[in-house]
Enzyme design. Sequence first.
Site, PDB file in Angstrom:
ATOM      1  CG  ASP A  59      -5.200   2.151   1.178  1.00 42.16           C
ATOM      2  OD1 ASP A  59      -6.162   1.372   1.071  1.00 42.16           O
ATOM      3  OD2 ASP A  59      -4.074   1.797   1.595  1.00 42.16           O
TER       4      ASP A  59
ATOM      5  CG  ASP B  90      -6.216  -3.125   3.265  1.00 40.81           C
ATOM      6  OD1 ASP B  90      -5.111  -2.880   3.775  1.00 40.81           O
ATOM      7  OD2 ASP B  90      -6.885  -2.306   2.611  1.00 40.81           O
TER       8      ASP B  90
ATOM      9  CG  PHE C 153      -5.893   6.111  10.754  1.00 42.26           C
ATOM     10  CD1 PHE C 153      -5.439   7.409  10.537  1.00 42.26           C
ATOM     11  CD2 PHE C 153      -7.173   5.926  11.250  1.00 42.26           C
ATOM     12  CE1 PHE C 153      -6.252   8.503  10.820  1.00 42.26           C
ATOM     13  CE2 PHE C 153      -7.994   7.021  11.542  1.00 42.26           C
ATOM     14  CZ  PHE C 153      -7.523   8.311  11.331  1.00 42.26           C
TER      15      PHE C 153
ATOM     16  CG  MET D 105     -11.370   2.779   2.552  1.00 41.25           C
ATOM     17  SD  MET D 105      -9.805   2.756   3.447  1.00 41.25           S
ATOM     18  CE  MET D 105      -8.684   2.956   2.083  1.00 41.25           C
TER      19      MET D 105
ATOM     20  CG  MET E 289     -11.617  -3.278   5.574  1.00 41.23           C
ATOM     21  SD  MET E 289     -10.168  -2.698   4.663  1.00 41.23           S
ATOM     22  CE  MET E 289      -9.128  -2.020   5.956  1.00 41.23           C
TER      23      MET E 289
ATOM     24  CG  MET F  91      -8.414   6.674   3.235  1.00 42.02           C
ATOM     25  SD  MET F  91      -7.342   6.726   4.672  1.00 42.02           S
ATOM     26  CE  MET F  91      -6.673   5.060   4.634  1.00 42.02           C
TER      27      MET F  91
ATOM     28  CB  SER G   1      -0.910   0.027   1.228  1.00 46.18           C
ATOM     29  OG  SER G   1      -1.500   1.310   1.315  1.00 46.18           O
TER      30      SER G   1
ATOM     31  CG  HIS H 119      -3.925  -1.665  -1.450  1.00 44.10           C
ATOM     32  ND1 HIS H 119      -5.008  -2.446  -1.795  1.00 44.10           N
ATOM     33  CD2 HIS H 119      -4.336  -0.921  -0.395  1.00 44.10           C
ATOM     34  CE1 HIS H 119      -6.023  -2.187  -0.973  1.00 44.10           C
ATOM     35  NE2 HIS H 119      -5.642  -1.253  -0.113  1.00 44.10           N
TER      36      HIS H 119
ATOM     37  CG  HIS I 142      -9.391  -0.151  -0.111  1.00 43.78           C
ATOM     38  ND1 HIS I 142      -8.740  -0.374   1.091  1.00 43.78           N
ATOM     39  CD2 HIS I 142     -10.715  -0.244   0.155  1.00 43.78           C
ATOM     40  CE1 HIS I 142      -9.648  -0.590   2.044  1.00 43.78           C
ATOM     41  NE2 HIS I 142     -10.851  -0.506   1.503  1.00 43.78           N
TER      42      HIS I 142
HETATM   43  C1  DX5 Z   1      -6.355   1.060   5.943  1.00 44.61           C
HETATM   44  C2  DX5 Z   1      -5.926   0.860   4.493  1.00 44.61           C
HETATM   45  C3  DX5 Z   1      -4.809  -0.084   4.348  1.00 44.61           C
HETATM   46  C4  DX5 Z   1      -3.510   0.392   4.953  1.00 44.61           C
HETATM   47  C5  DX5 Z   1      -2.750  -0.827   5.380  1.00 44.61           C
HETATM   48  O1  DX5 Z   1      -7.507   1.823   5.970  1.00 44.61           O
HETATM   49  O2  DX5 Z   1      -7.018   0.362   3.728  1.00 44.61           O
HETATM   50  O3  DX5 Z   1      -4.611  -0.459   3.001  1.00 44.61           O
HETATM   51  O4  DX5 Z   1      -2.740   1.136   4.063  1.00 44.61           O
HETATM   52  O5  DX5 Z   1      -1.647  -0.412   6.083  1.00 44.61           O
HETATM   53  P1  DX5 Z   1      -0.899  -1.356   7.141  1.00 44.61           P
HETATM   54  O6  DX5 Z   1      -0.405  -2.537   6.368  1.00 44.61           O
HETATM   55  O7  DX5 Z   1       0.179  -0.473   7.645  1.00 44.61           O
HETATM   56  O8  DX5 Z   1      -1.910  -1.748   8.178  1.00 44.61           O
HETATM   57 ZN    ZN Z   2      -6.575  -0.525   1.662  1.00 42.52          ZN
END
Ligand code: DX5
Ligand code: ZN
Length: 218
Positions: A36, A176, A144, A69, A138, A38, A9, A34, A67
């Site tokens: 993310d 994840d 985070f 969110m 998840m 948000m 990620s 990956h 992904h």
């Molecule tokens: C969390 C994200 C993850 C995050 C994973 O909301 O969707 O993809 O980046 O990070 P680590 O591997 O550090 O938990």
């Molecule tokens: Zn993610």
Amino acid sequence: MNAPLIAPSVLAADFANLQRDVEMLNRSTADWIHVDIMDGVFVPNISFGLPVTAAIKKHAQKPLDVHLMIVHPERYLEAFRDAGADVLTVHYEACPHLHRTIQQIKLLGVKAGVALNPHTPVSLLQDVIADLDLVLIMSVNPGFGGQKFIERTYERVRQTAAMIAESGSNAIIEIDGGVNQSNAALLYHAGARALVAGNFVFTAADPVQTIAELKKVW
Ligand code: DX5
Ligand code: ZN
């Protein structure tokens, strides 16, 4: 059986050196990158959006696993496809018309994924599982990087794997949140076939080597 797909990620990358970090992933045995997204509404954090995704795509030699969110993901699917997404994953909790949203993703010609927060029963995917390419479970509450892995995830992976087998779906299970060397093998043996890792990869002294080791878990 095949080795799991590893999807580092970039949330944990150095945003001031994204090109450098994406090039490191290109050189590594990572399978997907990956990404993310948000929005500060669906999750209590804001990461980055379309222009940064397109900038990552410009340098990436691997598929982008995006992904979302965000609330109303259906409004942005085409834009993220155009920015370079190869896999588009929406949250079950953000989609009142999930079946329609999945069909929309498939019409865009990319892989369709649905993500589940830790409290959402996996059985709620029963009536769409046959249409999915990916189920993202998840293993932390989204928002985070760097959070602690929730142990209940193994049982959820087993339940999802059974549901997939029963339905004849081709979906793969992606995990994840909090993935590291000590849970990767257990996740693989429970049925996970794609592992996202943010902090574990990017804080490692040798990220390329760390990615290779994660892949060896099977
Ligand atoms: C969390 C994200 C993850 C995050 C994973 O909301 O969707 O993809 O980046 O990070 P680590 O591997 O550090 O938990
Ligand atoms: Zn993610």
